[in-house]
Design an enzyme around this catalytic site. Sequence first.
Site, PDB file in Angstrom:
ATOM      1  N   LYS A 287       2.856  14.951  11.279  1.00  0.00           N
ATOM      2  CA  LYS A 287       2.378  15.824  10.208  1.00  0.00           C
ATOM      3  C   LYS A 287       0.923  16.171  10.536  1.00  0.00           C
ATOM      4  O   LYS A 287       0.343  15.577  11.453  1.00  0.00           O
ATOM      5  CB  LYS A 287       2.508  15.133   8.839  1.00  0.00           C
ATOM      6  CG  LYS A 287       1.648  13.892   8.694  1.00  0.00           C
ATOM      7  CD  LYS A 287       1.763  13.379   7.285  1.00  0.00           C
ATOM      8  CE  LYS A 287       0.704  12.344   7.003  1.00  0.00           C
ATOM      9  NZ  LYS A 287       0.741  11.854   5.646  1.00  0.00           N
TER      10      LYS A 287
ATOM     11  N   GLY B  52      11.998  21.168   6.382  1.00  0.00           N
ATOM     12  CA  GLY B  52      11.338  21.196   7.685  1.00  0.00           C
ATOM     13  C   GLY B  52      12.231  20.621   8.760  1.00  0.00           C
ATOM     14  O   GLY B  52      13.458  20.552   8.597  1.00  0.00           O
TER      15      GLY B  52
ATOM     16  N   LEU C  76      -0.490   4.401   1.005  1.00  0.00           N
ATOM     17  CA  LEU C  76      -1.378   5.407   1.600  1.00  0.00           C
ATOM     18  C   LEU C  76      -0.604   6.367   2.479  1.00  0.00           C
ATOM     19  O   LEU C  76       0.282   5.959   3.220  1.00  0.00           O
ATOM     20  CB  LEU C  76      -2.430   4.717   2.483  1.00  0.00           C
ATOM     21  CG  LEU C  76      -3.156   3.512   1.903  1.00  0.00           C
ATOM     22  CD1 LEU C  76      -4.056   2.896   2.965  1.00  0.00           C
ATOM     23  CD2 LEU C  76      -3.967   3.938   0.703  1.00  0.00           C
TER      24      LEU C  76
ATOM     25  N   CYS D 149       6.462   5.253   8.941  1.00  0.00           N
ATOM     26  CA  CYS D 149       6.929   4.595   7.713  1.00  0.00           C
ATOM     27  C   CYS D 149       8.355   4.959   7.309  1.00  0.00           C
ATOM     28  O   CYS D 149       9.217   4.087   7.258  1.00  0.00           O
ATOM     29  CB  CYS D 149       5.969   4.906   6.579  1.00  0.00           C
ATOM     30  SG  CYS D 149       4.275   4.516   7.017  1.00  0.00           S
TER      31      CYS D 149
ATOM     32  N   GLU E 196      -0.929   8.850   5.654  1.00  0.00           N
ATOM     33  CA  GLU E 196      -1.822   9.154   6.767  1.00  0.00           C
ATOM     34  C   GLU E 196      -2.410  10.533   6.545  1.00  0.00           C
ATOM     35  O   GLU E 196      -1.725  11.436   6.068  1.00  0.00           O
ATOM     36  CB  GLU E 196      -1.056   9.118   8.091  1.00  0.00           C
ATOM     37  CG  GLU E 196      -0.733   7.711   8.495  1.00  0.00           C
ATOM     38  CD  GLU E 196      -0.121   7.637   9.879  1.00  0.00           C
ATOM     39  OE1 GLU E 196      -0.336   8.544  10.693  1.00  0.00           O
ATOM     40  OE2 GLU E 196       0.584   6.645  10.117  1.00  0.00           O
TER      41      GLU E 196
ATOM     42  N   GLU F 253       0.841  -1.196   0.000  1.00  0.00           N
ATOM     43  CA  GLU F 253       0.000   0.000   0.000  1.00  0.00           C
ATOM     44  C   GLU F 253       0.878   1.248   0.000  1.00  0.00           C
ATOM     45  O   GLU F 253       1.978   1.233   0.503  1.00  0.00           O
ATOM     46  CB  GLU F 253      -0.980  -0.039   1.174  1.00  0.00           C
ATOM     47  CG  GLU F 253      -0.336  -0.063   2.557  1.00  0.00           C
ATOM     48  CD  GLU F 253       0.121   1.284   3.021  1.00  0.00           C
ATOM     49  OE1 GLU F 253      -0.435   2.275   2.544  1.00  0.00           O
ATOM     50  OE2 GLU F 253       1.053   1.346   3.835  1.00  0.00           O
TER      51      GLU F 253
HETATM   52  C1  UGA Z   1       4.428   7.718   3.646  1.00  0.00           C
HETATM   53  C2  UGA Z   1       4.321   7.714   2.112  1.00  0.00           C
HETATM   54  O1  UGA Z   1       4.142   9.044   1.640  1.00  0.00           O
HETATM   55  C3  UGA Z   1       3.154   6.830   1.645  1.00  0.00           C
HETATM   56  O2  UGA Z   1       3.150   6.755   0.230  1.00  0.00           O
HETATM   57  C4  UGA Z   1       3.329   5.418   2.223  1.00  0.00           C
HETATM   58  O3  UGA Z   1       2.264   4.571   1.889  1.00  0.00           O
HETATM   59  C5  UGA Z   1       3.397   5.513   3.739  1.00  0.00           C
HETATM   60  O4  UGA Z   1       4.507   6.358   4.105  1.00  0.00           O
HETATM   61  C6  UGA Z   1       3.580   4.109   4.283  1.00  0.00           C
HETATM   62  O5  UGA Z   1       4.617   3.506   4.037  1.00  0.00           O
HETATM   63  O6  UGA Z   1       2.628   3.565   4.855  1.00  0.00           O
HETATM   64  P1  UGA Z   1       3.158   9.015   5.615  1.00  0.00           P
HETATM   65  O7  UGA Z   1       4.211   8.443   6.514  1.00  0.00           O
HETATM   66  O8  UGA Z   1       1.738   8.916   6.014  1.00  0.00           O
HETATM   67  O9  UGA Z   1       3.251   8.340   4.153  1.00  0.00           O
HETATM   68  O10 UGA Z   1       3.461  10.564   5.462  1.00  0.00           O
HETATM   69  P2  UGA Z   1       4.052  11.561   4.377  1.00  0.00           P
HETATM   70  O11 UGA Z   1       3.011  12.498   3.984  1.00  0.00           O
HETATM   71  O12 UGA Z   1       4.779  10.863   3.314  1.00  0.00           O
HETATM   72  O13 UGA Z   1       5.099  12.363   5.284  1.00  0.00           O
HETATM   73  C7  UGA Z   1       6.196  11.706   5.932  1.00  0.00           C
HETATM   74  C8  UGA Z   1       7.079  12.694   6.640  1.00  0.00           C
HETATM   75  O14 UGA Z   1       7.822  13.473   5.721  1.00  0.00           O
HETATM   76  C9  UGA Z   1       6.319  13.704   7.517  1.00  0.00           C
HETATM   77  O15 UGA Z   1       7.006  13.858   8.727  1.00  0.00           O
HETATM   78  C10 UGA Z   1       6.343  14.974   6.695  1.00  0.00           C
HETATM   79  O16 UGA Z   1       6.262  16.136   7.478  1.00  0.00           O
HETATM   80  C11 UGA Z   1       7.692  14.856   6.020  1.00  0.00           C
HETATM   81  N1  UGA Z   1       7.790  15.622   4.754  1.00  0.00           N
HETATM   82  C12 UGA Z   1       7.066  15.267   3.672  1.00  0.00           C
HETATM   83  C13 UGA Z   1       8.673  16.695   4.671  1.00  0.00           C
HETATM   84  O17 UGA Z   1       9.375  17.048   5.650  1.00  0.00           O
HETATM   85  N2  UGA Z   1       8.791  17.359   3.489  1.00  0.00           N
HETATM   86  C14 UGA Z   1       8.073  17.026   2.397  1.00  0.00           C
HETATM   87  O18 UGA Z   1       8.252  17.689   1.337  1.00  0.00           O
HETATM   88  C15 UGA Z   1       7.183  15.959   2.485  1.00  0.00           C
END
Ligand code: UGA
Length: 434
Positions: free
Chosen positions: A323, A256, A153, A263, A155, A151
């Site tokens: 996040k 950030g 996805l 994940c 969060e 998956e």
């Molecule tokens: C991540 C992946 O984006 C999903 O595709 C994957 O399915 C999921 O892990 C998983 O393996 O289950 P998630 O952990 O929910 O999803 O969150 P993200 O939105 O990817 O963010 C992860 C972290 O990266 C957060 O702490 C966010 O603040 C940080 N982030 C994200 C940044 O610091 N900069 C960015 O440009 C993007």
Amino acid sequence: MHIGIIGTGYVGLVTGACFAEFGIHVTCADRDEEKINALKRGRIPFYEPGLQALVEKNFKQGRLAFTSKVGEAVNSNLVIFIAVGTPPRGDGSCDLSYVEEVAKEIANHLDGYKVIVTKSTVPVGTGKRIKKIIEENRKNNTHFDVASNPEFLREGAAIEDFMRPNRVVIGSESPQASAILQDLYRPLYLLETPFVTTDIETAELIKYASNSFLATKISFINEMAQLCERLGADVHMVAKGIGLDKRIGPKFLHPGPGFGGSCFPKDTRALVSLAEETGTELKIIKAAIEVNESQKRSMVERIKDALNPLEGKTLAILGLSFKPNTDDVREAPAIDIINALSKKGAVIKAYDPAAVPVAKKLLPNTVKYSKDPYEAAKGADALVIVTEWNEFRNLDLGQIMKLLNQPFFFDLRNIYDPEKMRAAGFKYYSVGRP
Ligand code: UGA
């Protein structure tokens, strides 16, 4: 089609509710009876926008059932998804004992041909291991196939990601299993979702490679942000300038306090450890992990250096979850940052719209919790935004200025405009901007 899902954590519950919404009959099993009873009463054990309504609707309409007996999710279902946890061990590798237990249970209840699918992120080789366990434990020679369907996805956006995925990855040795899974995802054909069909090991690796690449992108831009600060350059313009190149892409280049969550930190470490077992050193991913750790430390240092001395100073911390739109604080930068600041003698007043109850368990008991950003700011020497919840994007800055003891404003997600903030009288700090 009737399917079973074992594990009603984040992945299992979202998958179950979304397949039910597609019109499929889904039985979700979890050995945690309390959780199952709560789900039957419509209570979701975590916060995910839209999920509550989707579960309630499909439960009421009879397409979504919950049980604490794994057998009920296996019997007479054609596809069984394994979506149980794979917690990290001390060395970064994955603990597969839940997956293995479930495989044995499935073997005990095999009552006809079934496709057994891993949905959770599992180390490469797990599919084969599941196959072996079922072969060794099944009571007769009932035919079954194993597949990997990772998956992707996020969060906070899980339902949207399930309903409109960038791609669906299906790994299996069996054309029959592959066809059944493609049939299950048929509603997505209308959206012309690309399907990647491959072998099990490749599918399993795609998931790790995908998360590790995204984590590397974040560490890359965070390292650039550090350099921008030394050179007087603007990291957002750098991100825009490189991101417009289609080979690079504009997403996941937001600087950030470092990536967190259940994940990226876990999957990058697991891939490094998995590779080490094969004698391969993943230098780039190791560096991405290291940069992420130093990014969090550098946030603490900039606060300490600005407020010097930090001891006895009160900090209003906004945002605890890793996040926005989630109450998940696993590996959230805010947790490490608060722990480090507290250790250095700072007094913490924290606010988060959703994550306080879970964060409390991981933070020192000296931390005080506020009911809103303004109560947190009252009498504080600095305000620190760690997570970019929408409600922090439009704070009443005049009021914040009046409430703060000193006008220090640390915007670790770069949601405010530096010039405007300085013009408003704040001693404003962000990440990677002049
Ligand atoms: C991540 C992946 O984006 C999903 O595709 C994957 O399915 C999921 O892990 C998983 O393996 O289950 P998630 O952990 O929910 O999803 O969150 P993200 O939105 O990817 O963010 C992860 C972290 O990266 C957060 O702490 C966010 O603040 C940080 N982030 C994200 C940044 O610091 N900069 C960015 O440009 C993007």
